[in-house]
Design a protein around this motif. Sequence first.
Motif, short mmCIF file in Angstrom:
data_model
loop_
_atom_site.label_atom_id
_atom_site.label_comp_id
_atom_site.label_asym_id
_atom_site.label_seq_id
_atom_site.Cartn_x
_atom_site.Cartn_y
_atom_site.Cartn_z
N ILE A 177 2.33 11.05 -0.60
CA ILE A 177 2.16 10.76 0.83
C ILE A 177 0.94 9.88 1.07
CG2 ILE A 177 1.69 11.77 3.09
CD1 ILE A 177 3.25 14.25 2.18
N SER A 178 -0.18 10.23 0.44
CA SER A 178 -1.42 9.47 0.63
C SER A 178 -1.28 8.04 0.11
CB SER A 178 -2.58 10.17 -0.08
OG SER A 178 -2.73 11.49 0.37
N GLY A 179 -0.68 7.91 -1.08
CA GLY A 179 -0.48 6.58 -1.63
C GLY A 179 0.44 5.73 -0.78
N LEU A 180 1.51 6.34 -0.27
CA LEU A 180 2.48 5.62 0.58
C LEU A 180 1.81 5.14 1.86
CD1 LEU A 180 5.36 4.66 1.05
CD2 LEU A 180 5.86 6.90 2.07
N VAL A 181 0.98 5.98 2.47
CA VAL A 181 0.28 5.58 3.70
C VAL A 181 -0.62 4.38 3.42
CG1 VAL A 181 -1.51 6.26 5.35
CG2 VAL A 181 0.36 7.83 4.82
N GLY A 182 -1.36 4.43 2.30
CA GLY A 182 -2.23 3.31 1.95
C GLY A 182 -1.46 2.03 1.74
N ILE A 183 -0.33 2.12 1.05
CA ILE A 183 0.49 0.93 0.78
C ILE A 183 1.06 0.35 2.07
CG2 ILE A 183 2.63 0.14 -0.31
CD1 ILE A 183 2.02 2.16 -2.57
N VAL A 184 1.55 1.22 2.96
CA VAL A 184 2.12 0.76 4.23
C VAL A 184 1.06 0.06 5.07
CG1 VAL A 184 3.11 1.52 6.42
CG2 VAL A 184 3.99 2.44 4.27
N VAL A 185 -0.12 0.65 5.15
CA VAL A 185 -1.20 0.05 5.94
C VAL A 185 -1.58 -1.31 5.37
CG1 VAL A 185 -3.65 0.26 6.56
CG2 VAL A 185 -2.14 2.24 6.76
N PHE A 186 -1.73 -1.39 4.06
CA PHE A 186 -2.08 -2.68 3.46
C PHE A 186 -0.96 -3.69 3.64
CE2 PHE A 186 -1.99 -5.71 -0.06
CZ PHE A 186 -3.25 -6.27 0.07
N GLY A 187 0.30 -3.25 3.47
CA GLY A 187 1.42 -4.16 3.64
C GLY A 187 1.47 -4.75 5.04
N ALA A 188 1.16 -3.92 6.05
CA ALA A 188 1.16 -4.41 7.44
C ALA A 188 0.06 -5.45 7.64
CB ALA A 188 0.96 -3.23 8.39
N TYR A 195 -7.30 7.99 1.99
CA TYR A 195 -8.19 9.13 1.77
C TYR A 195 -8.11 10.12 2.93
CZ TYR A 195 -12.37 11.86 0.80
OH TYR A 195 -13.24 12.89 0.55
N ALA A 196 -8.06 9.60 4.16
CA ALA A 196 -7.94 10.48 5.32
C ALA A 196 -6.63 11.28 5.26
CB ALA A 196 -7.99 9.65 6.61
N THR A 197 -5.57 10.63 4.82
CA THR A 197 -4.28 11.33 4.67
C THR A 197 -4.37 12.42 3.61
OG1 THR A 197 -3.13 9.29 5.28
CG2 THR A 197 -1.83 11.01 4.22
N LEU A 223 -6.73 2.38 -4.01
CA LEU A 223 -6.04 3.67 -4.18
C LEU A 223 -6.58 4.42 -5.39
CD1 LEU A 223 -2.33 2.71 -3.36
CD2 LEU A 223 -4.00 3.83 -1.89
N MET A 224 -6.92 3.70 -6.47
CA MET A 224 -7.50 4.34 -7.64
C MET A 224 -8.82 5.03 -7.29
SD MET A 224 -5.85 3.88 -10.64
CE MET A 224 -4.56 2.86 -11.34
N VAL A 225 -9.61 4.38 -6.44
CA VAL A 225 -10.91 4.92 -6.07
C VAL A 225 -10.77 6.20 -5.25
CG1 VAL A 225 -12.99 4.50 -4.70
CG2 VAL A 225 -12.12 2.71 -6.22
N VAL A 226 -9.95 6.16 -4.20
CA VAL A 226 -9.90 7.30 -3.26
C VAL A 226 -9.00 8.43 -3.75
CG1 VAL A 226 -10.42 5.79 -1.32
CG2 VAL A 226 -8.03 6.27 -1.87
N LEU A 227 -8.07 8.14 -4.65
CA LEU A 227 -7.12 9.16 -5.11
C LEU A 227 -7.34 9.52 -6.58
CD1 LEU A 227 -3.84 7.79 -3.46
CD2 LEU A 227 -5.41 9.50 -2.55
N SER A 228 -8.52 9.23 -7.11
CA SER A 228 -8.76 9.39 -8.55
C SER A 228 -8.54 10.83 -9.02
CB SER A 228 -10.18 8.93 -8.89
OG SER A 228 -11.14 9.70 -8.19
N VAL A 229 -9.04 11.81 -8.27
CA VAL A 229 -8.93 13.20 -8.73
C VAL A 229 -7.48 13.68 -8.78
CG1 VAL A 229 -9.53 15.60 -8.21
CG2 VAL A 229 -11.27 13.81 -8.02
N PRO A 230 -6.69 13.56 -7.70
CA PRO A 230 -5.29 14.00 -7.81
C PRO A 230 -4.48 13.20 -8.82
CG PRO A 230 -5.68 12.91 -5.69
CD PRO A 230 -7.01 13.14 -6.31
N ILE A 231 -4.80 11.92 -9.02
CA ILE A 231 -4.09 11.13 -10.03
C ILE A 231 -4.30 11.74 -11.40
CG2 ILE A 231 -4.08 8.92 -11.26
CD1 ILE A 231 -4.65 7.53 -8.60
N VAL A 232 -5.55 12.04 -11.75
CA VAL A 232 -5.86 12.61 -13.07
C VAL A 232 -5.27 14.01 -13.20
CG1 VAL A 232 -7.73 13.35 -14.60
CG2 VAL A 232 -7.94 11.21 -13.32
#
Length: 536
Positions: A499-510, A475-477, A339-348
């Motif tokens: 939203i993007s972070g939540l999608v990534g977490i849900v996918v990984f959790g599954a 990232y797609a989200t 998540l840090m890699v794909v969402l780095s710009v909006p996080i900063v």
Amino acid sequence: MTNQEQKPSRSFAGIAGIVAAATLISKVFGLIRQQAIAAAFGVGAAATAYSYAYIIPGFLLILLGGVNGPLHSAIVSVLARRKQQEAASLVETVTTLVGGLLLLVTFAQIFLADEIVDIVGHGLSPTTRAIAIQQIQIMAPMALFSGLIGIGFGTLNTANQYWLLSISPLLSSVTVVAGIGILALQYGKDIIKPEYAFIGGMVLAWGTLLGAILQWLVQLIVQWRLGLGTLRLRFDFKSPGVQEVIRIMTPATISSGMMPINVATDLYFASPIPGAAAGFNYANLLVQTPLGIISNIILLPLLPIFAKLAEPENWPDLKLRIRQGLLLTAFTMLPLGALMVVLSVPIVQVIYERGAFKQDATELVSSLLVAYGIGMFAYLGRDVLVRVFYALGDGQTPFRISTFNILLNVALDWIFVKPFGAPGLVLATVGVNCSSMLMLLWLLDRKLNGLPWREWTVPILGLTAGSIVSGIASYATLVACQQVLGKQGLLILLLQLSISGLVGIVVFGAIASFMKIPEVNTFVDRMRQRFFKAKG
């Protein structure tokens, strides 16, 4: 364990819940502190000078005075196997020894501040250099307090005082934020002007020192109340317990001391790159906030357990606990790194982009965040393995590996800085951490008469693949959200990130749930039970 004679020990999940809550509060305050620094000083002279001045005093506080640092680990490893009655005299003797040595380090920083800055910051402007020298001299006493804090952390850990261990670092953040707040009230928006850089630099240095002093005082009061040592000077350096602490502490401290050398090397290569040093601080804080929380959750409960299982007859159980630590590390760090890699710009953008922190700073820090995210699993996995060696009474092996890695870090810095710039220096650190982890595993395999490699690597590889998939989904989200909502506005950015972070977490959790890893499922179930019980 020192307090076992008095009360039963808590469960792993129970300790983890306490540590998670306290560390989260502390790390949130750390993030607020960094946001305040970013808004007030951006990547200007005050923040850049602070990055160089913080190398020795700051890293001594983090390493020697940090939870899971060498002093903490050595004290826990020894006290966990001794009676409570022995604790006070042992702690006081170790405090006397360490305090005396760190006083020398304190004075050395004061008198050699010019040389320290010139070594690591050869490309600094005269203004930035002058600020850094003053900051080092102000923060020099942190060397002494770092040792006292580290000893106190280890002592309180053996007494099941996990809440204070995890929350007390917030005091340093509070004092720095308070100092910046006072400065802003006095000078208003003028605080971001270059002519106020020197005043801002002094506020950062004094705030950091005051926070360390307060952290030690709070800790000391609890330590006294529990009868686990005072400020009494003791010189019984030849007692068996003290000698055992020295045997673990000395190479572990030297080994941990290699990290500031590596950081100084990185800053040396970064000094010609505008804003790089301050950028490292901002990106590193974004990584250390979740990493610190998860590190404490995993390592704090495991440290005493590793120490109790150090005898050869307990090695089968020790291997199970090592597997538990590594799998929980993979379960948390791999998806977080993705998540840090794909969402780095909006996080900063969400966290830092305001005040003196502009778009160019966002581009720099986000690129560094990508590099840090790649190596998050290796960073914490290495720490798990190092603590196993400490528990086994072997501080020499991590020390030798750290010594080799200094040369490796220099070589990788030189190789990566040319094609990748500042992110290349972070990638060099990632390479060093991966090298350390592999060497530690290989040597641990020999030390413990073999490790169950297949039982460890298969689930870790599965979690790695799941993290990659979750990163792609996240990232797609993000791209889809940007197409619909645009890229402007704090609330829009925050919504997209959530939203993007939540999608990534849900996918990984599954994916992780489908893998049915016993250690992960048990830990998640117990944490969930504890959470709902607390809410009820």
